[in-house]
Design an enzyme around this catalytic site. Structure first.
Site, PDB file in Angstrom:
ATOM      1  N   ASP A  21       4.880 -34.131 -27.060  1.00 37.30           N
ATOM      2  CA  ASP A  21       6.066 -34.655 -26.390  1.00 37.30           C
ATOM      3  C   ASP A  21       6.867 -33.527 -25.746  1.00 37.30           C
ATOM      4  OD1 ASP A  21       5.443 -37.211 -27.110  1.00 37.30           O
ATOM      5  OD2 ASP A  21       6.880 -37.348 -28.753  1.00 37.30           O
ATOM      6  N   LYS A  41       8.177 -38.424 -23.031  1.00 39.04           N
ATOM      7  CA  LYS A  41       9.063 -39.370 -22.341  1.00 39.04           C
ATOM      8  C   LYS A  41      10.469 -38.774 -22.336  1.00 39.04           C
ATOM      9  CE  LYS A  41       6.637 -43.531 -23.957  1.00 39.04           C
ATOM     10  NZ  LYS A  41       5.704 -42.884 -24.903  1.00 39.04           N
ATOM     11  N   MET A 152      20.318 -40.141 -28.840  1.00 39.68           N
ATOM     12  CA  MET A 152      20.224 -40.756 -27.508  1.00 39.68           C
ATOM     13  C   MET A 152      21.570 -41.367 -27.123  1.00 39.68           C
ATOM     14  SD  MET A 152      16.431 -42.442 -27.957  1.00 39.68           S
ATOM     15  CE  MET A 152      16.677 -42.836 -29.697  1.00 39.68           C
TER      16      MET A 152
END
Length: 227
Positions: A21, A41, A152
């Site tokens: 990642d 991502k 996030m």
């Protein structure tokens, strides 16, 4: 990078293929002889869809290769690893899971914030600030805990803060910290309270990855910060 576990280090050295990642530090991949495939991502940029990651896992495993799916932090905390485990089980592909050091605990620690404290916080909850739809987490999803670590969070910061202000456990003067790129050389921390954090972030313009720590323990950073 030094927060990597000994077991993960061994598997990196012995893997045939590594699907990694974006949050995996580049220095961790310099000494391996494995085939490296970026499947990370990040906001507005997905190198691979989840279905494509599944297909890659299956294709390389069926060739008898030792495949390492390398995620940043701990794969079981907002790492979507459950979907990949279901896929592997459905296709009868054996696997093992290696726990990691989650940003949810490591990043506050690097900012001098103990997420629990005998006098200030006897409970902590990890929350996602962004749903799978890309929208902000719902007010009804904010749990009851003395300390919240919201991952996030920066994209929907204003919405999240408004929800927290209505939460019975918090108020305008509740201390908060927005921490960018925690545990790396690029780490930056923005201290404020629920009343001022949005305005300060508009000036600071922290990007992803950033997480938000909410609760009285944030005030301890003044005396406990060590970097």
């Amino acid at each position: 990078p030094e927060l990597l576990t000994i077991k993960a280090q061994r598997l990196i050295a012995t893997a045939d293929v590594i699907l990694y990642d974006y949050l995996v530090h580049p220095s961790l991949l310099t000494s391996t002889k494995a085939e490296l495939i970026c499947v990370g991502k990040k906001k507005g940029e997905h190198s691979k869809k989840q279905s494509e990651i599944h297909d890659l896992l299956k294709a390389h495993a069926m060739q008898g290769k030792a495949v390492l799916r390398l995620k940043g932090g701990d794969p079981m905390i907002f790492g979507r690893v459950g979907e990949e485990m279901h896929f592997l089980r459905d296709h009868q592909i054996p696997y093992e899971l290696v726990p990691g050091v989650s940003s949810a605990s490591a990043v506050p620690a690097y900012a001098g914030i103990p997420v629990t404290h005998r006098d200030l916080s006897r409970s902590v909850a990890f929350v996602t600030g962004t749903l799978s739809t890309g929208e902000a987490t719902l007010e009804s999803d904010i749990p009851e805990a003395d300390t919240l670590v919201i991952l996030m969070s920066v994209t929907h910061l204003e919405t999240i803060v408004e929800q927290l202000k209505r939460h019975q456990r918090f108020h305008d003067k509740t201390p908060v910290a927005l921490i960018y790129s925690g545990t790396t050389a690029d780490q930056k921390t923005l201290f404020a309270d629920l009343e001022t954090i949005v305005d300060k972030q508009k000036h600071a313009q922290f990007q992803t990855p950033s997480l938000l720590v909410v609760g009285e323990v944030v005030s301890l950073s003044d005396t406990l910060s060590w970097i």
